[in-house]
Design a protein around this motif. Structure first.
Motif, PDB file in Angstrom:
ATOM      1  N   GLU A   1      -8.712   9.259  -2.202  1.00 59.17           N
ATOM      2  CA  GLU A   1      -9.407  10.374  -2.798  1.00 59.17           C
ATOM      3  C   GLU A   1     -10.163   9.461  -3.801  1.00 59.17           C
ATOM      4  OE1 GLU A   1      -8.157  14.527  -3.966  1.00 59.17           O
ATOM      5  OE2 GLU A   1      -7.656  13.170  -6.020  1.00 59.17           O
ATOM      6  N   VAL A   2     -11.595   9.716  -3.843  1.00 58.62           N
ATOM      7  CA  VAL A   2     -12.596   9.030  -4.682  1.00 58.62           C
ATOM      8  C   VAL A   2     -12.538  10.197  -5.602  1.00 58.62           C
ATOM      9  CG1 VAL A   2     -14.735   7.877  -5.116  1.00 58.62           C
ATOM     10  CG2 VAL A   2     -13.565   7.642  -2.673  1.00 58.62           C
ATOM     11  N   PRO A   3     -12.357   9.759  -6.966  1.00 57.84           N
ATOM     12  CA  PRO A   3     -12.280  10.805  -7.961  1.00 57.84           C
ATOM     13  C   PRO A   3     -13.924  11.148  -8.224  1.00 57.84           C
ATOM     14  CG  PRO A   3     -11.153   8.790  -8.840  1.00 57.84           C
ATOM     15  CD  PRO A   3     -11.708   8.520  -7.479  1.00 57.84           C
ATOM     16  N   GLY A   4     -14.082  12.577  -8.500  1.00 58.96           N
ATOM     17  CA  GLY A   4     -15.596  13.050  -8.781  1.00 58.96           C
ATOM     18  C   GLY A   4     -16.057  12.586 -10.123  1.00 58.96           C
ATOM     19  N   VAL A   5     -17.337  12.544 -10.190  1.00 59.19           N
ATOM     20  CA  VAL A   5     -17.858  11.940 -11.472  1.00 59.19           C
ATOM     21  C   VAL A   5     -18.601  13.106 -11.856  1.00 59.19           C
ATOM     22  CG1 VAL A   5     -19.672  10.465 -12.190  1.00 59.19           C
ATOM     23  CG2 VAL A   5     -18.108   9.692 -10.367  1.00 59.19           C
ATOM     24  N   LYS A   6     -18.597  13.156 -13.281  1.00 56.14           N
ATOM     25  CA  LYS A   6     -19.363  14.283 -13.926  1.00 56.14           C
ATOM     26  C   LYS A   6     -19.286  15.664 -13.542  1.00 56.14           C
ATOM     27  CE  LYS A   6     -23.125  11.003 -15.510  1.00 56.14           C
ATOM     28  NZ  LYS A   6     -24.545  10.723 -15.568  1.00 56.14           N
ATOM     29  N   GLY A   7     -18.014  16.103 -13.371  1.00 58.84           N
ATOM     30  CA  GLY A   7     -17.696  17.411 -13.020  1.00 58.84           C
ATOM     31  C   GLY A   7     -17.683  17.791 -11.264  1.00 58.84           C
TER      32      GLY A   7
ATOM     33  N   TYR B   1       0.882  -1.142  -0.213  1.00 55.46           N
ATOM     34  CA  TYR B   1      -0.036  -0.060  -0.001  1.00 55.46           C
ATOM     35  C   TYR B   1       0.840   1.201   0.143  1.00 55.46           C
ATOM     36  CZ  TYR B   1      -4.318  -2.830   0.897  1.00 55.46           C
ATOM     37  OH  TYR B   1      -5.128  -3.819   0.757  1.00 55.46           O
ATOM     38  N   VAL B   2       1.862   1.286   0.741  1.00 56.38           N
ATOM     39  CA  VAL B   2       2.709   2.507   0.932  1.00 56.38           C
ATOM     40  C   VAL B   2       3.464   2.634  -0.398  1.00 56.38           C
ATOM     41  CG1 VAL B   2       4.874   3.353   1.855  1.00 56.38           C
ATOM     42  CG2 VAL B   2       3.235   2.030   3.423  1.00 56.38           C
ATOM     43  N   ARG B   3       3.878   1.556  -1.254  1.00 55.16           N
ATOM     44  CA  ARG B   3       4.517   1.834  -2.569  1.00 55.16           C
ATOM     45  C   ARG B   3       3.478   2.086  -3.634  1.00 55.16           C
ATOM     46  NH1 ARG B   3       7.903  -3.896  -2.109  1.00 55.16           N
ATOM     47  NH2 ARG B   3       9.353  -3.227  -0.718  1.00 55.16           N
ATOM     48  N   ALA B   4       2.353   1.947  -3.288  1.00 56.08           N
ATOM     49  CA  ALA B   4       1.196   2.311  -4.339  1.00 56.08           C
ATOM     50  C   ALA B   4       0.585   3.639  -3.746  1.00 56.08           C
ATOM     51  CB  ALA B   4       0.172   1.440  -4.323  1.00 56.08           C
ATOM     52  N   THR B   5       1.244   4.417  -3.010  1.00 54.73           N
ATOM     53  CA  THR B   5       0.732   5.808  -2.823  1.00 54.73           C
ATOM     54  C   THR B   5       0.856   6.735  -3.939  1.00 54.73           C
ATOM     55  OG1 THR B   5       1.510   5.707  -0.537  1.00 54.73           O
ATOM     56  CG2 THR B   5       1.096   7.865  -1.277  1.00 54.73           C
ATOM     57  N   GLY B   6      -0.258   7.405  -4.195  1.00 52.88           N
ATOM     58  CA  GLY B   6      -0.538   8.064  -5.595  1.00 52.88           C
ATOM     59  C   GLY B   6      -1.095   7.300  -6.491  1.00 52.88           C
ATOM     60  N   ARG B   7      -1.281   6.071  -6.487  1.00 53.35           N
ATOM     61  CA  ARG B   7      -1.829   5.145  -7.502  1.00 53.35           C
ATOM     62  C   ARG B   7      -3.432   5.252  -7.395  1.00 53.35           C
ATOM     63  NH1 ARG B   7       1.892   1.629 -10.022  1.00 53.35           N
ATOM     64  NH2 ARG B   7       0.331   1.555 -11.524  1.00 53.35           N
ATOM     65  N   LEU B   8      -3.968   4.703  -8.359  1.00 53.13           N
ATOM     66  CA  LEU B   8      -5.340   4.398  -8.632  1.00 53.13           C
ATOM     67  C   LEU B   8      -5.607   2.918  -8.335  1.00 53.13           C
ATOM     68  CD1 LEU B   8      -7.839   6.079  -8.986  1.00 53.13           C
ATOM     69  CD2 LEU B   8      -8.016   5.246 -11.410  1.00 53.13           C
TER      70      LEU B   8
END
Length: 176
Positions: A127-133, A94-101
């Motif tokens: 951080e969950v990406p926003g959808v539709k703006g 998980y630490v190595r995946a910091t910044g990854r989706l």
């Protein structure tokens, strides 16, 4: 008192991999026809480049030949890295995946795709990406809430801290 061949191989090879500055992530022994294939996956916090993988491969091969840990039969040794869509299972992953989706399958049956922001001993801030703006939203996941997690490949994400040439030129023109 290891009982499986993979466990015995791990005990034999892990100190050697560690001495090369890498972590032993996986060991798998498969039979392919009359041959056996030993697959070893290595990684580190900085990643494992081709030279590091080649060096550890030579060291593992010599150790295996010296000890005959694979027996008298013919086998093929394959040494590599986890790959782009690696499964996350240990804290260091998980630490190595910091910044990854990452695609998370949750213990409650839900699923979530989010970017790892930080990792501590209890869990993960994502951080969950926003959808539709809509704006992205922050969320906290305890390790116990995660059933499975796998890094997702992103083809169109810009590297952080890098400007494309157009933005650099515009900024330089404004300063002139």
């Amino acid at each position: 008192m290891s009982t499986t061949q993979s466990e015995r191989l791990r005990e034999l090879l892990e100190p050697l991999v560690s001495s090369q500055g890498l972590d032993l992530e996986e060991i798998e022994v498969d039979s392919v026809g009359r041959k056996r294939v030993l697959r070893v996956v290595v990684d580190s916090d900085e990643g494992a480049d081709l030279d590091a993988v080649a060096d550890v491969s030579r060291a593992l091969s010599a150790k295996l030949d010296e000890t005959e840990a694979m027996g008298q039969g013919e086998y093929t040794l394959e040494v590599g890295t986890p790959g782009a869509e690696r499964e996350l299972g240990e804290h260091r992953h998980y630490v190595r995946a910091t910044g990854r989706l990452v695609r998370f399958r949750l213990e409650d049956g839900g699923e979530l795709v989010a970017r790892i922001l930080t990792v501590d001993d209890e869990g993960i801030d994502v951080e969950v990406p926003g959808v539709k703006g809509r704006r992205p939203t922050a969320r906290r996941l305890a390790f116990g809430d995660v059933a499975k997690a796998r890094v997702q490949v992103e083809f169109n994400r810009k590297a952080e801290g890098k400007n494309d040439d157009k933005n650099v030129d515009t900024k330089e023109e404004e300063e002139a």
